[in-house]
Design a protein around this motif. Structure first.
Motif, PDB file in Angstrom:
ATOM      1  N   TYR A 410       0.848  -1.200   0.000  1.00  0.00           N
ATOM      2  CA  TYR A 410       0.000   0.000   0.000  1.00  0.00           C
ATOM      3  C   TYR A 410       0.885   1.253   0.000  1.00  0.00           C
ATOM      4  N   ASP A 411       0.234   2.419  -0.094  1.00  0.00           N
ATOM      5  CA  ASP A 411       0.970   3.697  -0.135  1.00  0.00           C
ATOM      6  C   ASP A 411       2.003   3.761   0.994  1.00  0.00           C
ATOM      7  N   ASP A 412       3.189   4.193   0.680  1.00  0.00           N
ATOM      8  CA  ASP A 412       4.270   4.458   1.652  1.00  0.00           C
ATOM      9  C   ASP A 412       4.894   3.209   2.276  1.00  0.00           C
ATOM     10  N   SER A 413       4.498   2.013   1.870  1.00  0.00           N
ATOM     11  CA  SER A 413       5.012   0.805   2.523  1.00  0.00           C
ATOM     12  C   SER A 413       6.423   0.479   2.012  1.00  0.00           C
ATOM     13  N   LEU A 414       7.410   1.163   2.578  1.00  0.00           N
ATOM     14  CA  LEU A 414       8.809   0.972   2.154  1.00  0.00           C
ATOM     15  C   LEU A 414       9.688   0.534   3.323  1.00  0.00           C
ATOM     16  N   GLY A 415       9.073  -0.053   4.343  1.00  0.00           N
ATOM     17  CA  GLY A 415       9.823  -0.424   5.558  1.00  0.00           C
ATOM     18  C   GLY A 415      10.739  -1.614   5.390  1.00  0.00           C
ATOM     19  N   THR A 419      13.374   1.169  -2.209  1.00  0.00           N
ATOM     20  CA  THR A 419      13.228   1.685  -3.567  1.00  0.00           C
ATOM     21  C   THR A 419      14.400   2.625  -3.881  1.00  0.00           C
ATOM     22  N   PRO A 420      14.904   2.591  -5.097  1.00  0.00           N
ATOM     23  CA  PRO A 420      15.979   3.528  -5.466  1.00  0.00           C
ATOM     24  C   PRO A 420      15.484   4.950  -5.681  1.00  0.00           C
ATOM     25  N   MET A 421      14.176   5.186  -5.549  1.00  0.00           N
ATOM     26  CA  MET A 421      13.633   6.541  -5.745  1.00  0.00           C
ATOM     27  C   MET A 421      14.336   7.519  -4.815  1.00  0.00           C
ATOM     28  N   PRO A 422      14.636   8.728  -5.290  1.00  0.00           N
ATOM     29  CA  PRO A 422      15.233   9.728  -4.388  1.00  0.00           C
ATOM     30  C   PRO A 422      14.175  10.300  -3.446  1.00  0.00           C
ATOM     31  N   VAL A 423      14.631  10.893  -2.335  1.00  0.00           N
ATOM     32  CA  VAL A 423      13.724  11.567  -1.390  1.00  0.00           C
ATOM     33  C   VAL A 423      13.153  12.810  -2.071  1.00  0.00           C
ATOM     34  N   PRO A 424      11.871  13.107  -1.955  1.00  0.00           N
ATOM     35  CA  PRO A 424      10.871  12.367  -1.189  1.00  0.00           C
ATOM     36  C   PRO A 424      10.343  11.158  -1.973  1.00  0.00           C
ATOM     37  N   ARG A 425      10.447   9.983  -1.335  1.00  0.00           N
ATOM     38  CA  ARG A 425       9.958   8.781  -2.003  1.00  0.00           C
ATOM     39  C   ARG A 425       8.428   8.805  -2.019  1.00  0.00           C
ATOM     40  N   ASP A 426       7.871   8.459  -3.123  1.00  0.00           N
ATOM     41  CA  ASP A 426       6.415   8.524  -3.241  1.00  0.00           C
ATOM     42  C   ASP A 426       5.919   7.183  -3.766  1.00  0.00           C
ATOM     43  N   TRP A 427       5.739   6.231  -2.863  1.00  0.00           N
ATOM     44  CA  TRP A 427       5.276   4.910  -3.279  1.00  0.00           C
ATOM     45  C   TRP A 427       3.744   4.859  -3.225  1.00  0.00           C
ATOM     46  N   GLN A 428       3.157   4.562  -4.356  1.00  0.00           N
ATOM     47  CA  GLN A 428       1.703   4.402  -4.418  1.00  0.00           C
ATOM     48  C   GLN A 428       1.375   2.920  -4.504  1.00  0.00           C
ATOM     49  N   LYS A 429       0.218   2.559  -3.984  1.00  0.00           N
ATOM     50  CA  LYS A 429      -0.174   1.148  -3.917  1.00  0.00           C
ATOM     51  C   LYS A 429       0.093   0.439  -5.245  1.00  0.00           C
ATOM     52  N   ASP A 430       0.766  -0.701  -5.139  1.00  0.00           N
ATOM     53  CA  ASP A 430       1.066  -1.469  -6.342  1.00  0.00           C
ATOM     54  C   ASP A 430       1.359  -2.916  -5.940  1.00  0.00           C
TER      55      ASP A 430
END
Lengths: 443, 155
Positions: A410-415, A419-430
């Motif tokens: 779900y959104d923000d679940s990067l614990g 992810t190699p995304m730079p800050v601010p990481r923006d993970w959307q449900k996938d």
């Protein structure tokens, strides 16, 4: 000067490692004359376990499969065979009728793979009778149902224990004291356990390699206890433990150094408060878990629920659960698992004020706020996985496993999965699917 | 797609490399006897009691005397049959069970003795010993100071 009771308690725990070493030397030296006619190396039992595996850790560009947060994200991304591969060696010696010593070293991919940190067990045990057992030294943590054997792939049917439940646990062992009291008959047994000690680990939360992405976490004292009831094919287990974090992690130190800047404190004092709320030093984390295992005939059914309750903000929190069902057909055991971790916390702080220019460079507060908000994502595990797997016991004490995991993050679940995304990481449900295979054996 | 091919390739290679380890032992049709030292004062044990003693759940006989179980060679047909007939579970599940107990440091599995003569000698010499053997003449065993407390047969 008198020490407060708690400080004295902490001081005692810190001395335990020294005591263990001394006790070990003492008993080895005692042992020598008793077996003078034999070699000192005689009587040791050597055994071990291993896993050779491959996982599709680099299948996606935006997220990486990891077994646990102790592994280096980029190392795992580049080497799929490191995710689950490991080798464990164990020694044991009965020193006397009621005394034995056990040592275990596990070689596997992790941030801190020093020899000292690879020793999972080095304890002295005294069993005065059938009921009581006392251990002193380094022991594997058994806070959760599988946490004392999660390195031993042959002992379970998955390629790896459910990541939602086990992947975020930083600690694998502790230095301290443990006592067990067991009672029962041939029909059923009841086991009570209590432990106290200290523990440390190094984790790589996030994608970056080195620097403040590698964080040492320390807890002292840690203590807890549990109860296990076994009858025929059924095992029930309840455990509760508390970890008192005793040192600040590098990432928070860096954050605090920034928020403590006088100019920032003057125009945005809440920033320092937010950084303090993230602080690990002094935080208390309570783990509680209930588990069961039921193996009627050829069926395997096991599950566990747990809760993590930290006193600080931004670290792992909330309930977790998994349920596995499998059935053995001769040497083949197919199984299916559902595992879930919930964390729906929002960022509870007010937005940052506008950056006071020209006192501070334009965009300073916006950048700092992005870091403060993003830091929360490293502790969010809000996801579920459906795993389908197959275990094939191809020969005595050797098993091949194949497993595919379909995970919805779900959104923000990067614990856990970075992810190699730079800050601010923006993970959307996938949703992502990974497959893995292992060869597990014991010897 | 290449990733799937790679994973399948590794899995296949592992399989091929393991083929020589596969044991094709047929299940034994014989009975298996559970034996103790005659001085243990035991005449019989039931299946549940034997299971507890060989799975590390109990270290005492029903009469309260201390006991120590001995195992046969890992991977032998006798051992496979014994545990499968006793527990009605796959030997792989038993080995996985012991792997968990041993490598968490909790309990150690019974000591392995490789051959019949050594097993009989161990039981003769040790009042607390319990072991299992292929079917022998109970009277001859009794002459050696060994008591058969249970006989397991294939179900």
């Amino acid at each position: 000067m008198t020490l407060p009771t708690f400080d004295l308690f902490v001081w005692s725990i810190k001395k335990l490692r020294t005591c263990t070493l001394l006790a070990f030397c003492f008993f080895v030296s005692l042992h020598q004359p008793a077996y003078a006619e034999n070699s000192i190396v005689e009587g040791w039992e050597f055994s071990g376990f291993g896993t050779l595996g491959y996982a599709q850790s680099d299948k996606y560009d935006d997220i990486i499969l990891k077994r646990n947060i102790n592994q280096r994200s980029q190392k795992i991304e580049d080497n799929g065979w490191l995710v689950d591969s490991r080798l464990g060696l164990q020694v044991r010696k009965e020193i006397h009728n009621n005394w034995d010593i056990v040592g275990q070293i596990v070689i596997q991919e992790k941030v801190d793979n020093s020899v000292e940190n690879s020793i999972e067990m080095a304890f002295l045990r005294y069993q005065p009778n059938d009921a009581w057992s006392f251990r002193l030294g380094r022991m594997v943590l058994d806070t959760f149902q599988l946490s004392d054997s999660r390195d031993v792939g042959y002992s379970y049917h998955w390629v790896r224990p459910p990541t939602e439940f086990y992947g975020w646990i930083p600690f694998s062992h502790y230095d301290g004291f443990k006592t067990t009291y067991q009672l029962g008959d041939f029909d059923s047994s009841l086991r009570f356990e209590a432990f106290v000690g200290q523990t440390k680990a190094t984790v790589n939360i996030g994608y970056n390699d080195g620097g403040t992405s590698f964080n040492k976490v320390k807890a002292s004292p840690v203590y807890g206890g549990g109860i296990t009831w076994e009858k025929d094919d059924l095992t029930l287990r309840a455990y509760i433990s508390q970890f008192n974090m005793s040192e600040e992690i590098a990432a928070i130190n860096e954050l605090k150094a920034f928020t403590n800047n006088p100019a920032i404190q003057m125009y945005w004092p809440e920033a320092a408060q937010i950084a303090d709320d993230y602080s690990f030093d002094g935080a208390k984390i309570l783990y509680s878990a209930l588990g069961f295992s039921w193996t009627p005939k050829a069926w395997v059914v096991q599950g566990e629920v747990s809760r993590v309750d930290p006193s600080n903000f931004g670290t792992y929190e909330g309930p977790r659960a998994y349920l596995q069902i499998g059935h053995r057909f001769g040497k083949i055991l197919p199984h299916i698992t559902y595992s879930r971790s919930w964390d729906n916390r929002d960022y509870p702080y007010d937005p940052a004020p506008p950056t006071p220019t020209p006192t501070l460079p334009e965009g300073t507060f916006e950048a700092l706020e992005a870091i403060l908000v993003d830091n929360r994502l490293s502790g969010v595990v809000n996801q579920y996985t459906i795993s389908v797997g197959l275990r094939w016991d191809i020969a005595s004490q050797k098993a091949l496993k194949l497993q595919c995991d379909r995970t919805t993050l779900y959104d923000d679940s990067l614990g856990i999965y970075p992810t190699p995304m730079p800050v601010p990481r923006d993970w959307q449900k996938d949703t992502r699917t990974w497959c893995s295979t292992t060869f597990d054996w014991v010897f | 797609m290449m990733k799937y091919i790679r994973i399948l390739l590794i899995f296949s290679l592992l399989l091929l490399s393991m083929v020589s380890w596969a044991d094709n032992k047929p299940l034994d049709s014989e009975s298996i006897q559970i034996i103790v030292n005659a001085q243990s004062e035991l005449t019989q044990l039931n299946r549940k009691q034997i299971m507890s003693l060989f799975l590390g759940r109990s270290t005492r006989f029903p009469n309260g005397k201390s006991t120590k179980a001995f195992d046969n060679k890992i991977g032998s047909a006798l051992r496979d049959n014994f545990f499968e007939w006793l527990t009605r579970k796959s030997i792989s599940d038993i080995d996985a069970y012991w792997a968990r107990l041993r490598y968490s440091g909790r309990v150690y599995p019974p000591k392995v003795i490789d051959n019949l003569d050594d097993i009989l000698e161990t039981v003769r010499q040790n009042q607390s010993a319990i072991a299992y053997i292929r079917q022998q003449d109970p009277e001859q065993l009794a002459e050696q100071g060994i008591t058969v407390v249970h006989t397991l047969r294939k179900r």
